[in-house]
Design a protein around this motif. Structure first.
Motif, PDB file in Angstrom:
ATOM      1  N   ASP A 255      -4.969  -2.810   1.857  1.00 30.90           N
ATOM      2  CA  ASP A 255      -4.326  -4.040   1.504  1.00 30.90           C
ATOM      3  C   ASP A 255      -4.960  -4.500  -0.062  1.00 30.90           C
ATOM      4  OD1 ASP A 255      -1.868  -4.358   0.408  1.00 30.90           O
ATOM      5  OD2 ASP A 255      -1.517  -6.386   1.765  1.00 30.90           O
TER       6      ASP A 255
ATOM      7  N   THR B 183       0.694  -1.529  -0.464  1.00 21.75           N
ATOM      8  CA  THR B 183      -0.096  -0.307  -0.161  1.00 21.75           C
ATOM      9  C   THR B 183       0.966   0.937   0.138  1.00 21.75           C
ATOM     10  OG1 THR B 183      -1.951  -0.967   1.350  1.00 21.75           O
ATOM     11  CG2 THR B 183      -1.941   1.192   1.318  1.00 21.75           C
TER      12      THR B 183
ATOM     13  N   SER C 276      -1.905  -1.852  -4.709  1.00 19.63           N
ATOM     14  CA  SER C 276      -2.522  -2.005  -3.454  1.00 19.63           C
ATOM     15  C   SER C 276      -2.801  -0.569  -3.570  1.00 19.63           C
ATOM     16  CB  SER C 276      -0.987  -3.210  -2.453  1.00 19.63           C
ATOM     17  OG  SER C 276      -2.034  -2.933  -1.522  1.00 19.63           O
ATOM     18  N   VAL C 277      -3.978  -0.140  -3.081  1.00 18.23           N
ATOM     19  CA  VAL C 277      -4.428   0.748  -2.292  1.00 18.23           C
ATOM     20  C   VAL C 277      -4.985   0.562  -0.744  1.00 18.23           C
ATOM     21  CG1 VAL C 277      -4.999   1.444  -4.508  1.00 18.23           C
ATOM     22  CG2 VAL C 277      -6.521  -0.097  -3.060  1.00 18.23           C
ATOM     23  N   GLY C 278      -4.704   1.284  -0.284  1.00 18.66           N
ATOM     24  CA  GLY C 278      -4.953   1.318   2.021  1.00 18.66           C
ATOM     25  C   GLY C 278      -6.702   1.458   1.806  1.00 18.66           C
TER      26      GLY C 278
END
Length: 217
Positions: free
Chosen positions: A32, A9, A27-29
């Motif tokens: 994750d 992330t 990957s994004v927060g």
């Protein structure tokens, strides 16, 4: 560098160049979540799998090439937080299995087992995997010049199937579908890309199927 699928992330995306398709994993927060941008190398058309979060970051990834569609692998909110903003900014179609459509924040076109979603010249087969949610889907790209590539959402991970909240009926549905529709149909070299965490192959996970079924999760 060769593609590994190991992303974090806030970190850089990882890019895999196939003969006809480019796969970009990010990957994004804060949970994750993996999002996958697929681009047809012949036409430049792009499709996003799971507009999970961080819409500005996903839109930066899309760039000026635009987006034809967003496929949501299932209805859980952590996989569509950015969906409304991404669709509004790009005019992309929103696609989800019919059984999960009511869980999304915007009206979406519905998918069903055996449908084909295209990214330019590249077809993706829709595989319905019920259990994690009623309408979870996997997307299969059979690379004519290489191995199959499978996007599994939260239905299959390295080490097991997705969460079914210890519900025996949901678990039975999920493990049956994963075993029959994925492991039963696809060769060991099939590379799969899950909704969270690292990638794996069907072959690496196949020896553990009986163990997963026996433990019940």
């Amino acid at each position: 560098m060769a593609y590994s699928g190991d992303v974090t992330t806030g970190g850089a995306p990882d890019v895999r160049d196939l003969a006809a398709l480019t796969i970009t994993k990010v990957s994004v927060g804060p949970m994750d979540n993996n999002a996958y941008l697929l681009r047809c190398r012949a036409t430049g058309e792009q499709l996003l799998i799971d507009a999970a979060n961080e819409a500005p970051r996903l839109l930066e990834l899309v760039g000026d090439a635009g987006l034809t569609a967003v496929v949501s692998t299932h209805q859980h909110m952590d996989h569509w937080v950015a969906l409304e903003e991404v669709v509004a900014a790009t005019g992309a179609r929103s696609l989800v299995h019919a059984a999960d459509a009511e869980g999304l924040p915007i009206p979406s076109e519905t998918l069903t087992e055996g449908d084909t979603v295209t990214v330019g010249d590249c077809p993706l087969e829709v595989i319905h995997i019920a259990g994690h949610t009623p309408g979870s889907v996997a997307l299969l790209y059979r690379d004519p010049d290489g191995i199959p590539h499978l996007f599994t959402g939260d239905s299959l991970f390295p080490g097991g199937v997705g969460n079914t909240d210890r519900d025996p009926q949901r678990f039975a549905s999920l493990i049956d579908d994963v075993e029959q529709k994925l492991f039963g149909r696809l060769p060991d070299e099939t590379w799969f890309y899950p909704g969270h965490g690292k990638d794996s192959t069907i072959g690496a996970q196949r020896p553990h199927l009986a163990e997963w079924r026996a433990r019940g999760w």
